[in-house]
Write an enzyme that holds these catalytic residues in place. Structure first.
Site, PDB file in Angstrom:
ATOM      1  N   CYS A 171      -4.884   2.604  -3.528  1.00 43.61           N
ATOM      2  CA  CYS A 171      -3.627   3.101  -2.945  1.00 43.61           C
ATOM      3  C   CYS A 171      -2.508   2.079  -3.104  1.00 43.61           C
ATOM      4  O   CYS A 171      -1.672   1.907  -2.196  1.00 43.61           O
ATOM      5  CB  CYS A 171      -3.794   3.471  -1.474  1.00 43.61           C
TER       6      CYS A 171
ATOM      7  N   LYS B 222     -10.529  -0.613  10.411  1.00 47.96           N
ATOM      8  CA  LYS B 222     -10.688  -1.775   9.528  1.00 47.96           C
ATOM      9  C   LYS B 222     -11.057  -3.021  10.328  1.00 47.96           C
ATOM     10  O   LYS B 222     -11.198  -4.103   9.781  1.00 47.96           O
ATOM     11  CB  LYS B 222      -9.389  -2.029   8.756  1.00 47.96           C
TER      12      LYS B 222
ATOM     13  N   GLN C 290      -4.458  -5.180   6.846  1.00 45.79           N
ATOM     14  CA  GLN C 290      -5.471  -6.069   6.249  1.00 45.79           C
ATOM     15  C   GLN C 290      -5.444  -7.464   6.860  1.00 45.79           C
ATOM     16  O   GLN C 290      -6.209  -8.327   6.442  1.00 45.79           O
ATOM     17  CB  GLN C 290      -5.247  -6.168   4.728  1.00 45.79           C
TER      18      GLN C 290
ATOM     19  N   HIS D  51       0.874  -1.181   0.000  1.00 44.83           N
ATOM     20  CA  HIS D  51       0.000   0.000   0.000  1.00 44.83           C
ATOM     21  C   HIS D  51       0.908   1.228   0.000  1.00 44.83           C
ATOM     22  O   HIS D  51       2.034   1.171   0.510  1.00 44.83           O
ATOM     23  CB  HIS D  51      -0.830  -0.059   1.288  1.00 44.83           C
TER      24      HIS D  51
HETATM   25  C1  LIG Z   1      -2.306  -2.774   3.539  1.00 44.00           C
HETATM   26  C2  LIG Z   1      -2.650  -1.406   4.046  1.00 44.00           C
HETATM   27  N1  LIG Z   1      -1.710  -0.693   4.693  1.00 44.00           N
HETATM   28  C3  LIG Z   1      -1.957   0.516   5.175  1.00 44.00           C
HETATM   29  C4  LIG Z   1      -3.188   1.110   5.016  1.00 44.00           C
HETATM   30  C5  LIG Z   1      -3.415   2.476   5.566  1.00 44.00           C
HETATM   31  O1  LIG Z   1      -4.379   2.431   6.563  1.00 44.00           O
HETATM   32  P1  LIG Z   1      -4.942   3.793   7.200  1.00 44.00           P
HETATM   33  O2  LIG Z   1      -5.470   4.598   6.051  1.00 44.00           O
HETATM   34  O3  LIG Z   1      -6.006   3.326   8.119  1.00 44.00           O
HETATM   35  O4  LIG Z   1      -3.813   4.451   7.892  1.00 44.00           O
HETATM   36  C6  LIG Z   1      -4.191   0.424   4.323  1.00 44.00           C
HETATM   37  C7  LIG Z   1      -5.508   1.044   4.085  1.00 44.00           C
HETATM   38  O5  LIG Z   1      -6.247   0.644   3.233  1.00 44.00           O
HETATM   39  C8  LIG Z   1      -3.908  -0.868   3.839  1.00 44.00           C
HETATM   40  O6  LIG Z   1      -4.826  -1.567   3.176  1.00 44.00           O
END
Ligand SMILES: Cc1ncc(COP(=O)(O)O)c(C=O)c1O
Length: 420
Positions: A378, A240, A217, A137
């Site tokens: 993302c 999440k 995730q 991500h």
């Molecule tokens: C694998 C992964 N890492 C990091 C994030 C970032 O999470 P947050 O936006 O809650 O900080 C996400 C969000 O979709 C994600 O799917």
């Protein structure tokens, strides 16, 4: 069928029977969207809060709200107790050794940025290398890129095959005397791949390299044991995993956290301040500058209590059933292609429909009350790897049902009819 498989089936069976009742805990699942019952399949972006979490939040604000750690008055002490209780709950959830290894942050993004600033800026320098995977991500790419720019370090990327599995031989080949850090996701948000992080961590540790696991995730969908993984850092997002927005956790091994520099400066992270110098507080407070998201952290604790009440192993087993059913049905549809077909997957199904832009898929499904994600998730390098600009993504939680998969399939058929 092996005994383990039989136990998994039994666990999924038991949870499937309870889903109808559990769904009534989630007020939002009862609403309609565009005149149709909501079918919420965007859980990888954000999941929903059950009544006990909403009640905890409300109770906090109506009975004990106050600032933590600083007050001598009753409300401040009650708020502090509840906040620290949530920390202990998160320690138990992750099986960390000590609660001071649990730092409350806003989410996985902030957790990773904290490690980049606190560890990366102190211990990674010119010519050093950081290993990431091809399926990260942006939250686990951009901070490291910023560090590389600042320090003159460079990123090395573990490639993946067409199924979306990291190539372990290539991972091993990336290590050399310049390797200083590994940051990898446990589960890909765009593909659903579950990576063998335990083995990958062991390989890095044999070479003296610390590892951050992005568990955003993974933590909502299966039991996590940071001691068993032996990861150095673990990042997760509360929203999440049935918690409120604004609270997440960074787990870090105490010895590393103690050696790191603070991320932000301000209240709570200090022991003593003069204009000449500041003596920092001990961990975890050294990394919790300013008033934390108190209600969100307490809400996250309540969410974890709720998930534990169901049982993470049952959640994992039942979600695998949803994944298998959705995968079978979608892959049987002519003109629909699943992107991300790893052997080990979480309940995330990214797909493309011939001749239809993912945004159109998302819009038509929304008319049917079905919430999916359409975009690059993302994870633009993943899109580049598959030569697509975007995908449609259905991501499941334990409160989804096999019937909802059928509604999705009917929706996909409607999309195909409209664009045929
Ligand atoms: C694998 C992964 N890492 C990091 C994030 C970032 O999470 P947050 O936006 O809650 O900080 C996400 C969000 O979709 C994600 O799917």
């Amino acid at each position: 069928m092996s005994t383990t498989q039989a136990l998994r089936v039994a666990a999924a069976d038991r949870l499937e029977l309870e889903i109808g009742r559990l769904r009534t805990d989630f007020p939002i699942l009862g609403r309609e969207v565009n005149g149709k019952p909501l079918v919420y399949l965007d859980n990888a972006a954000s999941s929903h809060m059950p009544r006990p979490v909403i009640d905890t939040w409300e109770q906090y604000y109506t009975t004990i709200h106050s600032n933590v750690h600083r007050g001598v008055h009753t409300l401040s002490q009650l708020a502090t107790d509840a906040f620290e209780h949530a920390r202990e709950t998160m320690r138990g959830f992750l099986n960390a050794r000590e609660s001071r290894e649990i730092i409350f942050v806003r989410g996985a993004t902030e957790a990773i940025n904290l490690v980049m600033h606190g560890y990366g800026r102190a211990f990674i320098g010119a010519g050093d290398e950081i290993i990431l995977s091809a399926m990260e991500h942006h939250a686990n790419i951009v901070p490291w890129q910023m560090l590389c720019k600042e320090k003159g370090a460079r990123l090395r990327i573990i490639p993946m095959n067409d199924a979306g599995e990291l190539l372990q031989d290539e991972y091993h080949a990336l290590f050399n005397e310049h390797t200083k850090f590994v940051a990898i996701t446990q589960v890909s948000n765009a593909l659903g791949t579950i990576n063998p992080v335990k083995e990958m961590i062991a390989y890095a540790h044999e070479r003296g390299v610390p590892v951050l696991v992005d568990g955003a995730q993974a933590a909502p969908h299966a039991a996590v044991d940071v001691q068993d993984l032996d990861c150095d850092f673990y990042a997760l997002s509360g929203h999440k995993m049935c918690g409120p927005t604004g609270a997440g956790v960074l787990y870090g091994k105490a010895d590393l956290l103690n050696r790191m520099q603070p991320f932000q400066g301000g209240g709570d992270m200090i022991l003593h301040v003069t204009f000449e110098e500041t003596i920092y507080n001990e961990i975890p407070y050294k990394f919790e500058a300013g008033t934390p998201a108190i209600a969100s952290a307490i809400g996250l604790g309540a969410a974890v209590d709720y998930l534990n009440g169901i049982g993470m192993n049952r959640i994992a087993a039942y979600e695998q059933r949803l994944l298998a059913y959705a995968t079978d049905r979608i892959s049987a549809m002519p003109g629909v292609r699943i992107i991300g077909t790893a052997k080990h997957k979480a309940a995330v199904v990214s797909f493309a429909i011939d001749g239809v832009h993912p945004h159109d898929i998302g819009t038509v499904l929304d008319q049917e009350g079905i919430a999916i994600r359409a975009g690059h998730h993302c994870a633009q390098p993943v899109m580049q790897r598959y030569c697509v600009a975007a995908t449609a993504r259905a991501s499941f939680a334990f409160y989804n049902t096999l019937d909802e998969v059928d509604v999705l399939i009917d929706g996909i058929r409607k999309v195909q009819e409209m664009f045929s």
